[in-house]
Design a protein around this motif. Structure first.
Motif, short mmCIF file in Angstrom:
data_model
loop_
_atom_site.label_atom_id
_atom_site.label_comp_id
_atom_site.label_asym_id
_atom_site.label_seq_id
_atom_site.Cartn_x
_atom_site.Cartn_y
_atom_site.Cartn_z
N ARG A 130 0.83 -1.20 0.00
CA ARG A 130 0.00 0.00 0.00
C ARG A 130 0.87 1.25 0.00
NH1 ARG A 130 -3.40 -0.29 5.10
NH2 ARG A 130 -4.30 1.60 4.23
N GLU A 131 0.27 2.37 -0.37
CA GLU A 131 1.00 3.64 -0.46
C GLU A 131 1.57 4.04 0.89
OE1 GLU A 131 2.72 6.75 -2.38
OE2 GLU A 131 1.56 5.12 -3.31
N ILE A 132 0.83 3.76 1.97
CA ILE A 132 1.31 4.13 3.31
C ILE A 132 2.56 3.34 3.68
CG2 ILE A 132 -0.15 2.46 4.55
CD1 ILE A 132 -0.52 4.59 6.71
N ALA A 133 2.65 2.09 3.21
CA ALA A 133 3.84 1.28 3.47
C ALA A 133 5.04 1.81 2.69
CB ALA A 133 3.58 -0.18 3.10
N ARG A 134 4.82 2.21 1.45
CA ARG A 134 5.91 2.78 0.65
C ARG A 134 6.43 4.06 1.29
NH1 ARG A 134 2.11 1.71 -3.65
NH2 ARG A 134 2.63 -0.22 -4.75
N THR A 135 5.51 4.89 1.77
CA THR A 135 5.91 6.15 2.40
C THR A 135 6.68 5.89 3.69
OG1 THR A 135 3.93 7.19 1.48
CG2 THR A 135 5.08 8.37 3.23
N ALA A 136 6.23 4.91 4.48
CA ALA A 136 6.93 4.57 5.73
C ALA A 136 8.35 4.10 5.44
CB ALA A 136 6.16 3.50 6.49
N ARG A 137 8.52 3.32 4.37
CA ARG A 137 9.86 2.87 4.00
C ARG A 137 10.72 4.04 3.53
NH1 ARG A 137 6.83 -1.61 1.89
NH2 ARG A 137 6.88 -0.75 -0.23
N GLN A 138 10.12 4.98 2.85
CA GLN A 138 10.86 6.16 2.39
C GLN A 138 11.35 6.98 3.58
OE1 GLN A 138 8.71 8.63 -0.38
NE2 GLN A 138 10.19 10.31 -0.25
N VAL A 139 10.49 7.17 4.58
CA VAL A 139 10.89 7.90 5.78
C VAL A 139 12.01 7.17 6.50
CG1 VAL A 139 10.12 8.73 8.03
CG2 VAL A 139 8.61 8.94 6.05
N SER A 140 11.91 5.84 6.59
CA SER A 140 12.95 5.04 7.25
C SER A 140 14.29 5.17 6.53
CB SER A 140 12.53 3.57 7.33
OG SER A 140 11.35 3.42 8.11
N ARG A 141 14.25 5.18 5.19
CA ARG A 141 15.50 5.33 4.43
C ARG A 141 16.12 6.71 4.67
NH1 ARG A 141 12.62 2.27 0.46
NH2 ARG A 141 11.80 4.18 -0.47
N THR A 142 15.27 7.74 4.76
CA THR A 142 15.78 9.09 5.03
C THR A 142 16.46 9.15 6.39
OG1 THR A 142 14.01 10.09 3.68
CG2 THR A 142 15.12 11.51 5.28
N LEU A 143 15.83 8.56 7.40
CA LEU A 143 16.43 8.53 8.74
C LEU A 143 17.71 7.71 8.75
CD1 LEU A 143 13.20 8.06 10.90
CD2 LEU A 143 14.50 10.17 10.54
N SER A 144 17.72 6.62 7.99
CA SER A 144 18.93 5.79 7.92
C SER A 144 20.09 6.56 7.29
CB SER A 144 18.63 4.52 7.11
OG SER A 144 19.80 3.73 6.95
N ASP A 145 19.79 7.33 6.23
CA ASP A 145 20.84 8.12 5.58
C ASP A 145 21.41 9.17 6.52
OD1 ASP A 145 20.49 6.66 3.27
OD2 ASP A 145 19.17 8.14 2.32
N LEU A 146 20.56 9.76 7.35
CA LEU A 146 21.01 10.80 8.27
C LEU A 146 21.85 10.23 9.41
CD1 LEU A 146 17.82 13.06 8.52
CD2 LEU A 146 19.98 13.64 7.41
N THR A 147 21.57 9.00 9.83
CA THR A 147 22.27 8.41 10.98
C THR A 147 23.39 7.47 10.56
OG1 THR A 147 20.65 6.59 11.06
CG2 THR A 147 20.19 8.55 12.40
N ASN A 148 23.57 7.31 9.25
CA ASN A 148 24.49 6.28 8.76
C ASN A 148 25.94 6.53 9.16
OD1 ASN A 148 25.17 3.95 7.45
ND2 ASN A 148 25.34 4.89 5.43
N GLN A 149 26.42 7.75 9.11
CA GLN A 149 27.83 8.01 9.30
C GLN A 149 28.07 8.96 10.47
OE1 GLN A 149 30.08 8.60 5.80
NE2 GLN A 149 29.05 6.91 4.82
N VAL A 150 27.30 8.81 11.51
CA VAL A 150 27.49 9.63 12.71
C VAL A 150 27.73 8.72 13.90
CG1 VAL A 150 26.11 11.56 11.88
CG2 VAL A 150 25.00 9.71 13.13
#
Length: 471
Positions: A52-72
Motif C-alpha cells: 500500500r502507499e502508506i507502506a511505501r511512504t513509511a519505507r521512504q521515511v525510514s530510508r531518510t532517517l537511515s541516511d542521516l544516521t548512517n555516518q554519525v
C-alpha cells in the motif's frame, strides 16, 4: 492550539502522521530542532510492510532517517544530527527521544498517542530553555494536547493556500457598468485588437495589468450573457495578451453539449484547446464537470481523431462503509466507482427527441469500449500514456504526491483533466488547502499550458440546487 511563552529556540516533536503525510517534513523547520520519539519509530516499523502507499511512504521515511544516521557516532546522535540543506549548509538538528522509564499520563490508557503526549510533556519539563511544540495532523491528538496545556500545531508547510484564502476560481469578472465599455473602463490599460488567420482575435494590453491576473485565466464582463470572454495567454506587470474565446452556447456545441454561462463556456474552451495540456475543473455536485469533460473527450477522440483513447480513473474511496474486496478484472473491480461515468454516458448518448439512448446498442458499446479504458490509479505507476485524454475524477481525494505520480504519466500528445470538489474530501488528513487538487491549481497557476476554472451553477435539478444551498 496552545502556545506557551515561545522562546528563540524551538523543538518540534513530530507525530507519525506528519512524516507519512510529507516524508520531507524533517527539512521544513529551518534552524529549529526536530525531535522524533521512539513511539514514532515503532509505528513506522509496523507500517513499513506491504504494497500500500502508506507502506511505501513509511519505507521512504525510514530510508531518510537511515541516511542521516548512517555516518554519525553515538555522541553526535546524542548532541543532535545536523540536517543538511541544499548547497551543503546545515541549520537545524535532528534528535531522537527515548525515555526508558516514562511516567504515563494519569487516568489515560497506554496508547501510542498518549505515550507521545507523555514524552512531549517530559521533554517540555526538561528543556526549559526552549519552546517544545508537538506537530500532528491528528485533530483529536491536538485537542488532547490543548487540554493538557501542551503547545501543539498542525503541519501547514505543504498548504497550497493560507486559511484566509480559498482556491482561486480562475475567473475575473468585470461587470459592464461603464455603458458598454466592458472591462476596459475599469482597467488602466491601452487596448489594441489583433486578428490572426481570421479565426483568432487577440487583445494586447499595455499599462497597469492587475496583480491578481495569471496565465490561463478567464476575463469576462458578466457571469451570464457575457459579451466579452477571453483567456490570458501572456502577461507581465505592464503588458498582457488575451485571446477571445469560442462561444459554445450556440451552434453544435461540443458533442451536442452547450454552455449555459460564462464559466461553463470557459471550461469547454479549456477542454477543447490544443494549447492547454492540463485542465483543472472544480465545483460542487451537479455543475457539469464530468459531463462536459466526457463530451470534449469524445469530440476529440471519436470525431476529431486528436487522441487515440480516453483513460478514466478516480480514487476508489467510498463516502461510507467499505464493501470489501471485489471480484473480476481491473475494470470490473473499478465498476462500482464508475457510476458517474456511466450516468453521464447515458445522458450524452440520449436522443433529445424520444428520450431513448443508444448506449445499450451493441455497436455503440463496442465503439465506446474500444476507445475508453477505466483504470485504477494504483496500477498507473511506470506507465507512459501517449495520445491519451486522461480524466482524473475526485482529484481532491488524492495527495499531492499521488497526483504527481499520475500527471507524470503524460507522454506525447496527452491532455490531463482533473475534476473535483474540495468541499467533499473523504481522505484522512487532507484538507481543502493541502489536497492534491489544491497543490496542482497553485503550482500550475502561471504555466502557459494549464487552465483552471471553478463552476458554480448546478445543472441537475431544482432539488439538487436546493440541497447544495440548504444542507
Amino acid at each position: 492550539m496552545v502556545r506557551l511563552d515561545k522562546k528563540a529556540k524551538r523543538l518540534y516533536v513530530l507525530d507519525t502522521n506528519v512524516l507519512l503525510h510529507d516524508p520531507a517534513a524533517l527539512y521544513q523547520f529551518e534552524e529549529h530542532e526536530v525531535v522524533i520519539p521512539m513511539t514514532v519509530l515503532e509505528e513506522l516499523d509496523k507500517l513499513k510492510n506491504g504494497l500500500r502507499e502508506i507502506a511505501r511512504t513509511a519505507r521512504q521515511v525510514s530510508r531518510t532517517l537511515s541516511d542521516l544516521t548512517n555516518q554519525v557516532t553515538f555522541d553526535e546522535i546524542q548532541q543532535g544530527i545536523p540536517i543538511p540543506r541544499a548547497g551543503g549548509h546545515t541549520l537545524g538538528k535532528l534528535r531522537f527521544l527515548c525515555y526508558p522509564e516514562l511516567k504515563p499520563l494519569e487516568h489515560l490508557e497506554d496508547s501510542p498517542d498518549n505515550v507521545l503526549l507523555a514524552e512531549t510533556c517530559r521533554l517540555r519539563d526538561e528543556r526549559t530553555d526552549a519552546s517544545v511544540i508537538l506537530v500532528t495532523k491528528d485533530i483529536n491528538l491536538r485537542v488532547k494536547a490543548t487540554a493538557l496545556h501542551v503547545p501543539v500545531e498542525d503541519y501547514l508547510t505543504d498548504r497550497a493556500f493560507s486559511d484566509s484564502d480559498a482556491m482561486p476560481e480562475g475567473v475575473r469578472i468585470y461587470p459592464d457598468a461603464e455603458g458598454g465599455s466592458g472591462p476596459w473602463g475599469q482597467l488602466d490599460v491601452n487596448v489594441e485588437v489583433e486578428r490572426v488567420d481570421h479565426h483568432h482575435t487577440f487583445y494586447r494590453l499595455e499599462g497597469r495589468v492587475p496583480s491578481d491576473w495569471h496565465l490561463g485565466m478567464l476575463v469576462s464582463d458578466s457571469e451570464n450573457g457575457a459579451s466579452f470572454e477571453a483567456i490570458v495567454r501572456e502577461m507581465s506587470p505592464s503588458q498582457a495578451r488575451l485571446q477571445l474565446l469560442t462561444n459554445y452556447r450556440h451552434k453544435d456545441g461540443v458533442w451536442g453539449v452547450h454552455a449555459h454561462d460564462s464559466r461553463q463556456n470557459f471550461a469547454l474552451n479549456l477542454l477543447m484547446d490544443d494549447d492547454i495540456d492540463l485542465v483543472t475543473i472544480a465545483g460542487s455536485a451537479g455543475t457539469g464537470k464530468t459531463y462536459m469533460t466526457l463530451a470534449a473527450a469524445f469530440q476529440q477522440t471519436l470525431d476529431a481523431k486528436r487522441f487515440e483513447r480516453i483513460v478514466f480513473t478516480r480514487a476508489p474511496i467510498s463516502m461510507s462503509e467499505d464493501i470489501g474486496f471485489l471480484p473480476g478484472t481491473e475494470e470490473e473491480k473499478m465498476s462500482p466507482w464508475m457510476g458517474a461515468f456511466h450516468d453521464n454516458m447515458d445522458n450524452l448518448l440520449r436522443d433529445e427527441h424520444d428520450g431513448s439512448t443508444s448506449w445499450s446498442q451493441d455497436a455503440t458499446r463496442s465503439l465506446i469500449g474500444s476507445r475508453v479504458q477505466i483504470r485504477a490509479p494504483g496500477f498507473m505507476r511506470g506507465r507512459t500514456l501517449n495520445d491519451t485524454f486522461l480524466i482524473i475524477d475526485e482529484a481532491q481525494n488524492f495527495t499531492p504526491k499521488q497526483l504527481k505520480a499520475l500527471l507524470t504519466r503524460a507522454g506525447r500528445n496527452t491532455k490531463i483533466v482533473c475534476l473535483g470538489n474540495v468541499g467533499q474530501i473523504d481522505t484522512p488528513y487532507l484538507t481543502a488547502n493541502t489536497c492534491g487538487m489544491a497543490a496542482v491549481v497553485e503550482r500550475f497557476s502561471n504555466w502557459a499550458h494549464a487552465g483552471h476554472v471553478t463552476l458554480r451553477s448546478v445543472e441537475r435539478s431544482r432539488l439538487a440546487l436546493a440541497g447544495e444551498e440548504l444542507l
